[in-house]
Design an enzyme around this catalytic site. Structure first.
Site, mmCIF file in Angstrom:
data_model
loop_
_atom_site.group_PDB
_atom_site.id
_atom_site.type_symbol
_atom_site.label_atom_id
_atom_site.label_comp_id
_atom_site.label_asym_id
_atom_site.label_seq_id
_atom_site.Cartn_x
_atom_site.Cartn_y
_atom_site.Cartn_z
ATOM 1 N N HIS A 289 21.042 12.680 -26.975
ATOM 2 C CA HIS A 289 19.803 12.935 -26.246
ATOM 3 C C HIS A 289 19.758 12.111 -24.964
ATOM 4 O O HIS A 289 19.837 12.675 -23.890
ATOM 5 C CB HIS A 289 18.560 12.688 -27.101
ATOM 6 C CG HIS A 289 18.497 13.530 -28.337
ATOM 7 N ND1 HIS A 289 18.506 14.900 -28.284
ATOM 8 C CD2 HIS A 289 18.439 13.192 -29.653
ATOM 9 C CE1 HIS A 289 18.449 15.385 -29.519
ATOM 10 N NE2 HIS A 289 18.431 14.369 -30.367
ATOM 11 N N ASP A 340 21.884 20.708 -32.561
ATOM 12 C CA ASP A 340 20.905 19.815 -33.173
ATOM 13 C C ASP A 340 20.124 20.494 -34.292
ATOM 14 O O ASP A 340 20.622 20.665 -35.396
ATOM 15 C CB ASP A 340 19.990 19.262 -32.085
ATOM 16 C CG ASP A 340 19.165 18.065 -32.542
ATOM 17 O OD1 ASP A 340 19.268 17.677 -33.716
ATOM 18 O OD2 ASP A 340 18.415 17.511 -31.721
#
Length: 477
Positions: A289, A340
């Site tokens: 991220h 994800d």
């Protein structure tokens, strides 16, 4: 093409003696399209010859029915969250954010069994193949029984994922996760996190067991869930065990502004700042991220050689925010993409979300292009970066259509509406930015065809097991 190689291909031997010899009318080699490419696979399932400029297919070759791209690495996956995709798109209260989404996701995490995990992950991994991924990095923290006690085989959940990857035919980098506490200043996990509990030695033992299993297409590294979920001393003990190992190290970091604020309150430093100063990051590290990073933090990551993993589909779905992509690109930090939470399962969609998010934020187009470096095509820049960065994230020294790399490839369907009439040199541009696009026709992993005409050989059975697992997890309507 070397005379010896050409004479061997033209020797008239049948295709049954050369099951790993292919000819593509067009293939993406060394960052560009090339016409007439011969590709040969060795006995290990790796490329032993790649020769562009061969106008006609050798007699023994399997003629691929469209342009060929290398597969990408999905650098960040939580397979069990595929069972939650689409189930969190309603808001009952005044506000909804990452943290309320997480509470709902934990309900799936609290109940899923190894059998259900395998069913869900197999379906997911077939979908990832269809989305153009041929390797997936599984950030694996769901370890124990629902009551927090170990299974009879402590790696039951790990083997469920490995069996799922084998059933789908995708490569898997399993990343057992260090997860110890509910947040900064906490000593233990919440009741709905008790399945996640691990120690430095249990993580390292899991990594070694996976490697020692000798399974095809299976490798391993290690992960730390996040700074809020792991004690610094425990992180150091895990890194000491991993010190001489070249495998990847992944960590969630700076995904949410609240996480950044809590880290500053607890440590006096921002998360990426703390990592770079305290843990001696190097090229093995992947910061997942890294959404809320300052220019100084970006420069610090660049100096240490670590990479980042961007998950634009999930980050948009969760309202995480936008990364400073232009700064990351200018700093030369290696980066890759991950699916994800699996609200998106295609790398073209991830790259499109990444670019479009920047366009909306900066109010300009083709942000990812690099004309000063001779790369005016945004899709080329993003794809090549994700190709190289994904290889590092999965622990590979070589990747793509290059000698010695695993023999993975995607065959595109030029009859797909998004590809119709497109000039051959612009096919990657259209593949990424002309949507909807379902142009992946066939997928090969280690020289073997896993999807043919978009279908997996076991697709009906895999889908049936997935549907049954979803019924069990969701309960009565």
């Amino acid at each position: 093409m070397p005379t010896e190689s050409l004479s061997r291909m033209e020797s008239g031997q049948g295709a049954e003696n050369h099951p790993g010899l292919f000819w593509a009318p067009q293939a993406w080699v060394a960052g560009a399209w090339h016409p007439g490419v011969v590709l040969q696979v060795d006995s290990r399932g790796h490329w032993s010859a790649i020769e562009p400029g061969i106008a006609a297919p050798p007699e023994a070759a399997c003629v691929l029915p469209g342009p060929v791209l290398p597969g990408l690495v999905d650098a960040h996956s939580h397979a069990f969250q595929r069972a939650f995709a689409g189930l969190a798109e309603r808001r009952e209260g005044e506000a909804d954010d990452f943290w309320s989404w997480r509470d709902g996701m934990y309900r799936v995490a609290s109940n899923i069994t190894p059998e259900q995990m395998q069913a869900v992950a197999t379906q997911l991994y077939v979908e990832l193949l269809r989305g153009g991924y041929t390797q997936v990095c599984e950030f694996h923290y769901l370890q124990h029984r629902p009551d927090g006690q170990p299974y009879d085989d402590p790696l039951a959940m790990s083997w469920a994922l490995a069996d799922a990857a084998a059933g789908a035919g995708i490569g898997l980098t399993l990343l057992p996760v260090l997860y110890q506490r509910a947040g900064f200043g906490e000593r233990t996990l919440r009741p709905d996190q008790r399945r996640f509990a691990s120690t430095p030695m249990s993580v390292w033992a899991a990594c070694e067991a996976v490697r020692d299993s000798g399974r095809a297409l299976l490798c391993a590294g290690i992960a730390v869930h996040s700074l809020r979920a792991a004690d610094p001393n425990a992180m150091r003990r895990l890194l000491a065990a991993h010190e001489e190992d070249e495998g990847p190290i992944h960590i969630h970091v700076a995904e949410q502004q609240r996480e950044v604020d809590e880290c500053v309150a607890a440590t006096g430093r921002r998360p990426i700042e703390w990592l770079c100063s305290e843990l001696g990051l190097d090229a093995r590290w992947q910061l997942v991220h890294a959404t809320h990073a300052t220019p100084d933090e970006i420069d610090a990551v660049a100096r240490c050689g670590a990479g980042i993993v961007l998950c634009p589909g999930t980050e948009a779905n969760l309202g995480d925010g936008q990364p400073d992509l232009t700064r990351w690109l200018a700093a030369g930090v290696p980066w890759s993409v991950g699916s994800d939470s699996h609200v998106t399962r295609s790398w073209t969609e991830e790259l499109r979300w990444l670019e479009y998010g920047q366009r909306v934020t900066l109010k300009r187009r083709n942000v990812g292009a690099a004309p000063a470096r001779g790369i005016p095509a945004t899709a080329t820049r993003l794809f090549e970066d994700a190709l190289r960065g994904g290889a590092r994230a999965a622990g590979f020294q070589q990747w793509g259509l290059q000698l010695g790399a695993r023999a993975d490839l995607l065959v595109l369907d030029t009859g797909d509406p998004a590809m119709l009439g497109i000039h051959p040199e612009l096919r990657l541009d259209a593949f990424v930015f002309s949507s909807p696009c379902e142009a992946v026709r066939d997928v090969y992993v280690a020289g073997r065809c896993m999807l043919r005409q978009r279908r997996h050989a076991q697709q009906p059975q895999i889908a049936g097991r997935f549907e049954q697992a979803m019924r069990e997890l969701q309960g009565p309507a």
